[in-house]
Scaffold this active site. Structure first.
Site, PDB file in Angstrom:
ATOM      1  N   ARG A 123       0.853  -1.217   0.000  1.00  0.00           N
ATOM      2  CA  ARG A 123       0.000   0.000   0.000  1.00  0.00           C
ATOM      3  C   ARG A 123       0.876   1.250   0.000  1.00  0.00           C
ATOM      4  NH1 ARG A 123      -3.949   0.335   4.765  1.00  0.00           N
ATOM      5  NH2 ARG A 123      -4.464   2.320   3.776  1.00  0.00           N
TER       6      ARG A 123
ATOM      7  N   CYS B  67       9.771   1.420  15.437  1.00  0.00           N
ATOM      8  CA  CYS B  67      10.431   0.283  16.089  1.00  0.00           C
ATOM      9  C   CYS B  67       9.534  -0.252  17.206  1.00  0.00           C
ATOM     10  CB  CYS B  67      11.763   0.752  16.675  1.00  0.00           C
ATOM     11  SG  CYS B  67      12.588  -0.512  17.665  1.00  0.00           S
TER      12      CYS B  67
ATOM     13  N   ASN C  33      -6.458  10.187   6.135  1.00  0.00           N
ATOM     14  CA  ASN C  33      -5.676   9.494   5.102  1.00  0.00           C
ATOM     15  C   ASN C  33      -4.225   9.342   5.549  1.00  0.00           C
ATOM     16  OD1 ASN C  33      -8.042   9.545   3.694  1.00  0.00           O
ATOM     17  ND2 ASN C  33      -7.472  11.270   2.390  1.00  0.00           N
ATOM     18  N   VAL C  34      -3.636   8.264   5.075  1.00  0.00           N
ATOM     19  CA  VAL C  34      -2.257   7.928   5.483  1.00  0.00           C
ATOM     20  C   VAL C  34      -1.312   7.952   4.289  1.00  0.00           C
ATOM     21  CG1 VAL C  34      -3.008   6.546   7.465  1.00  0.00           C
ATOM     22  CG2 VAL C  34      -2.822   5.446   5.216  1.00  0.00           C
TER      23      VAL C  34
ATOM     24  N   SER D  57     -16.886   8.662   4.933  1.00  0.00           N
ATOM     25  CA  SER D  57     -18.202   8.081   5.234  1.00  0.00           C
ATOM     26  C   SER D  57     -18.672   8.494   6.631  1.00  0.00           C
ATOM     27  CB  SER D  57     -18.112   6.547   5.143  1.00  0.00           C
ATOM     28  OG  SER D  57     -17.087   6.080   6.028  1.00  0.00           O
TER      29      SER D  57
ATOM     30  N   HIS E 295      -4.628   9.451  11.570  1.00  0.00           N
ATOM     31  CA  HIS E 295      -4.410   8.006  11.550  1.00  0.00           C
ATOM     32  C   HIS E 295      -2.984   7.640  11.174  1.00  0.00           C
ATOM     33  CE1 HIS E 295      -9.016   7.274  11.008  1.00  0.00           C
ATOM     34  NE2 HIS E 295      -8.680   7.648  12.222  1.00  0.00           N
TER      35      HIS E 295
ATOM     36  N   ALA F 273     -15.119  15.029  -5.047  1.00  0.00           N
ATOM     37  CA  ALA F 273     -14.268  16.093  -4.458  1.00  0.00           C
ATOM     38  C   ALA F 273     -13.453  16.792  -5.535  1.00  0.00           C
ATOM     39  CB  ALA F 273     -13.348  15.468  -3.413  1.00  0.00           C
TER      40      ALA F 273
HETATM   41  P1  OAD Z   1     -14.474   5.290   3.534  1.00  0.00           P
HETATM   42  O1  OAD Z   1     -14.113   4.358   2.451  1.00  0.00           O
HETATM   43  O2  OAD Z   1     -15.209   4.780   4.729  1.00  0.00           O
HETATM   44  O3  OAD Z   1     -15.377   6.483   2.934  1.00  0.00           O
HETATM   45  C1  OAD Z   1     -14.934   7.179   1.790  1.00  0.00           C
HETATM   46  C2  OAD Z   1     -16.088   8.044   1.316  1.00  0.00           C
HETATM   47  O4  OAD Z   1     -15.648   8.776   0.170  1.00  0.00           O
HETATM   48  C3  OAD Z   1     -17.300   7.214   0.865  1.00  0.00           C
HETATM   49  O5  OAD Z   1     -18.479   7.759   1.451  1.00  0.00           O
HETATM   50  C4  OAD Z   1     -17.324   7.392  -0.669  1.00  0.00           C
HETATM   51  O6  OAD Z   1     -18.643   7.431  -1.185  1.00  0.00           O
HETATM   52  C5  OAD Z   1     -16.666   8.736  -0.812  1.00  0.00           C
HETATM   53  N1  OAD Z   1     -16.015   8.951  -2.097  1.00  0.00           N
HETATM   54  C6  OAD Z   1     -15.461   8.035  -2.917  1.00  0.00           C
HETATM   55  N2  OAD Z   1     -14.926   8.647  -4.002  1.00  0.00           N
HETATM   56  C7  OAD Z   1     -15.133   9.983  -3.830  1.00  0.00           C
HETATM   57  C8  OAD Z   1     -14.811  11.138  -4.580  1.00  0.00           C
HETATM   58  N3  OAD Z   1     -14.150  11.054  -5.756  1.00  0.00           N
HETATM   59  N4  OAD Z   1     -15.184  12.353  -4.098  1.00  0.00           N
HETATM   60  C9  OAD Z   1     -15.856  12.459  -2.924  1.00  0.00           C
HETATM   61  N5  OAD Z   1     -16.192  11.394  -2.153  1.00  0.00           N
HETATM   62  C10 OAD Z   1     -15.827  10.182  -2.612  1.00  0.00           C
HETATM   63  O7  OAD Z   1     -13.132   6.021   3.988  1.00  0.00           O
HETATM   64  P2  OAD Z   1     -12.942   6.960   5.250  1.00  0.00           P
HETATM   65  O8  OAD Z   1     -14.199   7.648   5.617  1.00  0.00           O
HETATM   66  O9  OAD Z   1     -11.748   7.791   4.983  1.00  0.00           O
HETATM   67  O10 OAD Z   1      -9.100   3.942   9.306  1.00  0.00           O
HETATM   68  O11 OAD Z   1     -12.587   5.875   6.389  1.00  0.00           O
HETATM   69  C11 OAD Z   1     -12.221   6.322   7.684  1.00  0.00           C
HETATM   70  C12 OAD Z   1     -11.248   5.334   8.256  1.00  0.00           C
HETATM   71  O12 OAD Z   1     -11.786   3.993   8.171  1.00  0.00           O
HETATM   72  C13 OAD Z   1      -9.925   5.263   7.510  1.00  0.00           C
HETATM   73  O13 OAD Z   1      -9.042   6.273   7.904  1.00  0.00           O
HETATM   74  C14 OAD Z   1      -9.440   3.883   7.911  1.00  0.00           C
HETATM   75  C15 OAD Z   1     -10.729   3.101   7.687  1.00  0.00           C
HETATM   76  O14 OAD Z   1     -10.735   1.902   8.329  1.00  0.00           O
HETATM   77  C16 OAD Z   1      -8.045   3.194   9.740  1.00  0.00           C
HETATM   78  O15 OAD Z   1      -7.381   2.531   8.982  1.00  0.00           O
HETATM   79  C17 OAD Z   1      -7.785   3.307  11.211  1.00  0.00           C
END
Ligand code: OAD
Length: 284
Positions: A93, A164, A139-140, A228, A156, A270
């Site tokens: 990744r 380490c 985001n990472v 989300s 995150h 976005a």
């Molecule tokens: P998600 O995958 O849960 O949500 C991403 C959101 O972006 C979804 O609602 C999509 O519909 C939307 N999306 C996709 N493409 C898009 C675009 N081009 N423009 C706008 N929106 C778009 O990801 P996160 O909400 O970031 O945590 O997830 C939060 C955390 O859950 C992450 O940081 C990770 C995950 O498990 C850890 O790893 C601790």
């Protein structure tokens, strides 16, 4: 039925005016709040990096969690049980993200940060509040930083930082693939390196969380973009901002857990909405 674009806004848009009008209509309610805001907090999620080719987590079919079981890869227990597999997955990744480039959404956020921080920058009057912009990301992938965003708060952690397991010292690997799984730590003769990301069940970095709360409780505009809004504590940030009196809005490709009660929910990509919003608020 679309309204014709006033001649000042017409541009040689190769995609045709209809698409431009629909984006401009969608972001219109956010223009004045952004243009007049002095303390802006933006929270981003995987949706902001999606147009750079980085998979999100929960999108059906294409999301990472549709293909992999997070409990097998993104927890301290998974790493303890099978450090080689977890290291291999995060190394892959890490390199996939390094091969991607920031997209129009990332670049628009750089422009918005510069515009907000330029408010009253040189004013000596106490009445002129300087602009303050805080970017919180779940985001990472570090695409915000590569686009030019400054002072990014990584809630995150980052795929590009490894730690380490004995001393917690940080190590940033080079671009080449790992050759050993798990990877030995350079700081301790028997320890290994773990990804510098927050796993499920782990606490967020204390300093990052404290800085996030301080900014959210003081902001006058909170924008949630490409998330989300289901993972805590980030999922509560919009609530906290609203309670502190901020205007709250989201930009997401589909409705989310917070759509029904933020002030504005813009359902759009976005990479379309943010450049249009930045141009409308601060000029093209
Ligand atoms: P998600 O995958 O849960 O949500 C991403 C959101 O972006 C979804 O609602 C999509 O519909 C939307 N999306 C996709 N493409 C898009 C675009 N081009 N423009 C706008 N929106 C778009 O990801 P996160 O909400 O970031 O945590 O997830 C939060 C955390 O859950 C992450 O940081 C990770 C995950 O498990 C850890 O790893 C601790």
């Amino acid at each position: 039925m679309y309204r014709p674009i006033p001649s000042t806004m017409q541009s040689a848009n190769p995609l045709g005016y209809d698409r431009l009008v629909s984006i401009l209509d969608l972001i219109q309610p956010l223009v004045e709040p952004l243009r007049t805001a002095r303390r802006v907090v933006v929270l981003t999620g995987a949706g902001v990096s999606a147009e750079s080719g980085i998979p999100t987590f929960r999108d059906a079919m294409t999301g990472l969690w549709a293909k992999y079981d997070p409990s097998q890869l993104a927890t301290p227990q998974a790493f303890k049980q099978d450090p080689a597999t977890v290291t291999r997955w995060y190394d892959e990744r890490r390199r996939r993200c390094a091969a991607c480039t920031p997209n129009a959404a990332h670049l628009a956020l750089v422009k918005i940060q510069q515009a907000i921080e330029s408010h009253n920058k040189d004013s000596i009057s106490d009445d002129d509040e300087p602009g303050r912009f805080t970017l919180l990301t779940q985001n990472v992938d570090r695409l915000h930083q590569r686009a030019g965003s400054r002072n990014v708060i990584e809630l995150h952690g980052s795929l590009h930082v490894w730690r380490c397991t004995a001393t917690d010292q940080e190590f940033e690997p080079g671009p080449e693939p790992f050759s050993q799984f798990p990877r030995p730590s350079p700081y301790d003769p028997v320890a290994i390196l773990r990804p510098g990301v927050v796993w499920f069940g782990e606490q967020l970095p204390e300093a990052a969380l404290a800085a996030a709360h301080e900014a959210i409780e003081a902001c006058d505009l909170f924008l949630s973009i490409g998330t989300s809004a289901v993972v805590q504590p980030a999922a509560s940030f919009a609530h906290i901002a609203a309670r502190s009196g901020a205007v709250t809005a989201e930009i997401n490709r589909e409705p989310t857990a917070i759509s029904r009660w933020v002030n504005w929910s813009v359902i759009a990509k976005a990479g379309d909405a943010l450049p249009a919003l930045a141009d409308e608020a601060f000029g093209a």
